[in-house]
Design an enzyme around this catalytic site. Structure first.
Site, PDB file in Angstrom:
ATOM      1  N   SER A   1       2.168  -6.192  15.499  1.00 56.54           N
ATOM      2  CA  SER A   1       0.991  -5.565  14.892  1.00 56.54           C
ATOM      3  C   SER A   1       0.844  -5.707  13.391  1.00 56.54           C
ATOM      4  CB  SER A   1       0.968  -4.082  15.216  1.00 56.54           C
ATOM      5  OG  SER A   1       0.432  -3.899  16.488  1.00 56.54           O
TER       6      SER A   1
ATOM      7  N   SER B   1      -2.252  -4.056  15.852  1.00 53.76           N
ATOM      8  CA  SER B   1      -2.939  -2.797  15.681  1.00 53.76           C
ATOM      9  C   SER B   1      -3.108  -2.337  14.236  1.00 53.76           C
ATOM     10  CB  SER B   1      -2.168  -1.712  16.434  1.00 53.76           C
ATOM     11  OG  SER B   1      -0.869  -1.568  15.860  1.00 53.76           O
TER      12      SER B   1
ATOM     13  N   LYS C   1      -0.794   2.693   6.990  1.00 53.63           N
ATOM     14  CA  LYS C   1      -1.335   2.810   8.345  1.00 53.63           C
ATOM     15  C   LYS C   1      -1.267   4.282   8.747  1.00 53.63           C
ATOM     16  CE  LYS C   1      -0.566   0.628  12.909  1.00 53.63           C
ATOM     17  NZ  LYS C   1       0.283  -0.347  13.623  1.00 53.63           N
TER      18      LYS C   1
END
Ligand code: GLN
Length: 462
Positions: free
Chosen positions: A155, A131, A56
């Site tokens: 997330s 996310s 990420k």
């Protein structure tokens, strides 16, 4: 596979994902993959040798930019790398790419990226969750077998459920946050996506462990390899009634019912339990989280990081205003405003301090249920399967409610994970296991048994 072959194959898959418009990656290059390939060839016996892993883009790397999907960090390259990245590299993994996310990890659909939304890997008109939607979509699309995301309030588990993959959030403090761009410091946990429970637990055991660079990491014995169990005899599994409301999506409910029957068939003792403060979790989370976010994001001022915008007046305040006004998207601004408000002198008692008190009640709920002889909790991960892009963007509260089943474990700092338990009209559905602090091994072992007993591709409603 040699490092060169793996680099070639990973590049081919990343390219194909880009071509079909998944929009899951923010940075990668064939050159870097080739270099990674050469490096992994030198570690043939390392535990993750030959595994390509996506990161990420809020986890810092010194050979690629780290943007947090924000304009305020456009092209920013960190002078150091995160502890988890150093550990993955030492374990022979290949760092494949930086994955798209909601700006600064704020969101539940990956529609808040300054670089465009990520598509669901199976249904392009839908969201992959967020996310960590880029990481989830890359694993769900079969581009990489594993990826790192971050969890502040669900997330990784929520997008894992939407994309039909495994997502594991460890106990707070189990994995170093050094090099994770801070969002909600008392909540943030680097977390893992895997195609399978085995892949996710292999990656987790490599990244877990005390780190002198993060004082909140806890010095515990390393996580052992995944325990292979044949059944769930002797395991007590609680079903918290607050997680099975009357208006739960029918497909999610059917998948959970089938899974509960499977848990029983595997020999688990299944009990109804209660976590009475669950209803306050989303409200509490959306007070504590913005408060911490507002404090953490104060550092993005145009002086130390990223592009600088000079204001019309020319003083330092104008510089901050212009940089932050240009650099932050709407959700980030909303969090900073809400966070500043709940911390402000006149309102801190009413909001922030009360939020902290309710957070304690939520922690106590988990402590009490685990002290009563329950080993694990089973719940749906999300109230519905993946929703359509644009469906919730106009109403932040609807978006926040997508976190209703994942926020409590984040507030309590307990480990939790999502695994695929079925499909409804092709849309993946995730089931959640929640465990006591530091009981990741027992949670993953149970998930391993469930994974072999459940056919996650099976339709739950006919
Ligand atoms: N959806 C939650 C939020 O927007 C969770 C974010 C996260 O875990 N990073 O804050």
């Amino acid at each position: 596979m040699t490092g060169a072959q793996l680099a070639h194959e990973t590049g081919r898959r990343l390219h194909a994902a880009e071509e079909r418009g998944l929009n899951a990656t923010l940075h990668w290059s064939q050159d870097l993959l080739d270099r990674e390939g050469t490096r992994t060839d030198m570690l043939p016996t390392a535990p993750l040798h030959g595994m390509a892993i996506a990161l990420k883009d809020n986890i810092v790397t010194s050979d690629m930019p780290t943007t947090c999907a924000s304009k305020i960090l456009e092209d920013y390259v960190s002078p150091y790398e995160a502890t988890v990245v150093t550990r993955l590299r030492a374990a022979g993994a290949m760092i494949a790419c930086k994955a798209n996310l909601d700006e600064f990890a704020m969101g539940s659909s990956t529609e808040n990226s300054a670089y465009g939304r990520v598509q669901h890997p199976l249904f392009p008109e839908r969201v992959p969750g967020g996310s960590s939607g880029g990481s989830a979509a890359l694993v769900g699309a079969g581009v990489v077998p594993a990826a790192l995301g971050s969890e502040t309030g669900g997330s990784v588990r929520q997008p894992a459920a939407f994309c039909g993959v495994v997502g594991v959030k460890p106990t707070y403090g189990r994995v170093s946050r050094f090099g994770l761009v801070a969002f909600g410091s008392s909540l943030d946990c680097i977390s893992v996506f895997g195609r399978t429970v085995t892949d996710a637990s292999r990656v987790l055991s490599v990244i877990a462990g005390h780190d002198p660079l993060d004082v909140t990491t806890i010095d515990r014995a390393p996580l052992a390899a995944l325990e292979q169990r044949a059944d769930l005899r002797g395991v007590v599994i609680g079903l918290p009634r607050e997680y099975f409301p009357a208006d739960l999506d029918a497909g999610v409910r059917d998948a959970c019912d089938r899974t509960i029957a499977t848990l029983r068939a595997l020999g688990a003792e299944v009990r109804d339990v209660t976590l009475p403060h669950t209803q306050y979790a989303v409200a509490t989370y959306y007070i504590v989280n913005p408060a911490e976010a507002a404090a953490n994001l104060a550092r993005f001022d145009g002086v130390r990081y990223g592009p600088r915008h000079v204001g019309p007046v020319g003083d330092v305040r104008a510089l901050y205003q212009a940089t932050r006004g240009h650099g932050f998207g709407p959700e980030v601004r909303r969090r900073i405003l809400v966070g500043t408000y709940v911390l402000s002198a006149g309102y801190a008692d009413q909001y922030y301090h009360r939020g902290q008190a309710v957070r304690r009640c939520i922690c106590n709920d988990f402590d009490q249920v685990f002290a009563s002889g329950v080993d694990l909790l089973f719940t749906p991960t999300t109230p519905t399967p993946a929703f359509k892009a644009g469906e919730k963007t106009a109403d932040p509260v609807q978006m926040y409610l997508a976190d209703v089943f994942v926020a409590p474990a984040s507030l309590a700092g307990v480990p939790a994970m999502s695994l695929p338990i079925g499909r409804d009209a092709g849309l993946p559905i995730g089931g959640q296991l929640i465990a006591p602090r530091f009981a990741e091994a027992a949670m993953l072992a149970a998930a391993g048994v469930m994974e072999s007993a459940i056919a996650p591709e099976a339709e739950v409603r006919s």
